[in-house]
Each structure stands twice: as structure tokens, then as C-alpha cells.
Scaffold this active site. Sequence first.
Site, PDB file in Angstrom:
ATOM      1  N   LYS A  14       0.786   2.455  -1.967  1.00 54.14           N
ATOM      2  CA  LYS A  14       1.344   3.699  -1.435  1.00 54.14           C
ATOM      3  C   LYS A  14       2.727   3.432  -0.857  1.00 54.14           C
ATOM      4  CE  LYS A  14       0.255   7.421   1.742  1.00 54.14           C
ATOM      5  NZ  LYS A  14      -0.611   7.912   2.777  1.00 54.14           N
ATOM      6  N   HIS A  26      -6.632  -7.209  -7.562  1.00 52.47           N
ATOM      7  CA  HIS A  26      -7.797  -6.393  -7.230  1.00 52.47           C
ATOM      8  C   HIS A  26      -8.119  -6.378  -5.739  1.00 52.47           C
ATOM      9  CE1 HIS A  26      -9.025 -10.328  -8.962  1.00 52.47           C
ATOM     10  NE2 HIS A  26      -9.614 -10.454  -7.809  1.00 52.47           N
ATOM     11  N   TYR A  29      -4.864  -3.319  -0.544  1.00 51.64           N
ATOM     12  CA  TYR A  29      -4.087  -2.157  -0.130  1.00 51.64           C
ATOM     13  C   TYR A  29      -2.678  -2.629   0.188  1.00 51.64           C
ATOM     14  CZ  TYR A  29      -1.989   1.533   2.567  1.00 51.64           C
ATOM     15  OH  TYR A  29      -1.112   2.487   3.017  1.00 51.64           O
ATOM     16  N   ASN A  40       2.444 -13.027  -6.274  1.00 53.60           N
ATOM     17  CA  ASN A  40       1.012 -12.947  -6.573  1.00 53.60           C
ATOM     18  C   ASN A  40       0.282 -12.656  -5.271  1.00 53.60           C
ATOM     19  OD1 ASN A  40      -1.416 -13.047  -7.971  1.00 53.60           O
ATOM     20  ND2 ASN A  40      -1.657 -15.231  -7.592  1.00 53.60           N
ATOM     21  N   ALA A  43      -6.893 -11.410  -3.959  1.00 55.29           N
ATOM     22  CA  ALA A  43      -7.892 -10.353  -3.754  1.00 55.29           C
ATOM     23  C   ALA A  43      -8.160 -10.113  -2.275  1.00 55.29           C
ATOM     24  CB  ALA A  43      -9.189 -10.725  -4.461  1.00 55.29           C
TER      25      ALA A  43
END
Length: 126
Positions: A14, A26, A29, A40, A43
Site C-alpha cells: 500500500k 509471501h 505487509y 529481497n 516471508a
Amino acid sequence: MLDGSKAGTHVEIKKSTIGEGSKVPHLSYIGDTTMGSGVNVGAGSITCNYDGVHKHKTVIGKDAFIGSDTMMVAPAQIGDGALVAAGSVITEPVPADALGLGRARQVNIEGWAADYRRRLHEDNEA
């Protein structure tokens, strides 16, 4: 998102720019973030950009590596080529080519679990 960048499954991005060739594979946020090229993000990593009143920015430099399960507390700055260790909570700037490590030291208390189970069992009999 720029050419060659990737957002995987269960990723929310966002108000952010994801640099060329950067990956957020994966379970992450990324909010209010400017990310350079070749980054990179492991997770479970998140940018903690909201303090309850204001949104703050995170800047991640080019070729940085963010280990899994990392929280970057904005305003966060991760320098070019920096590596952030998995499980870290980053609250201070990480300089270029540095290792950012922000986690509590593990403590093992021998016998604690067995003692806890014994106390639970005693409480159930009472």
C-alpha cells in the site's frame, strides 16, 4: 511495482514503490515504503508504519536483504546492501552494507516445562 519486481501470495502493498527486480514473495505487509532495486523481503515481514495517529515512511535501499519475520518500525531506514537478520525488530537506521540485528537473546530454563505440567496436574486434582 517496477519491471521484474514480484509480490507473492498473501502480500499487501500500500502506497509503496517496489524497485526493479525486488521481491516480496509471501505473507508480508509493505506500507508507505520506498524500496530500491534488487531487494529481497523474507516471508512474514512487515513495515510498522502507523503509530495510532500518523503514518510514517520506510526506505529500503537497493540490494538489501530483509530476513523472514522482520518488523521495520517506521520511520525505518535500511541502507543499500544491508542485511537484516530474521526475526528482527528494527527501530534504528541500518547503515549501508551493515547487519541489522534486533532480537532478544534466547534464554532456556531447564526443567521449566516439566515443572509447569506437574503444577497443572496438581491444580486439576485439587
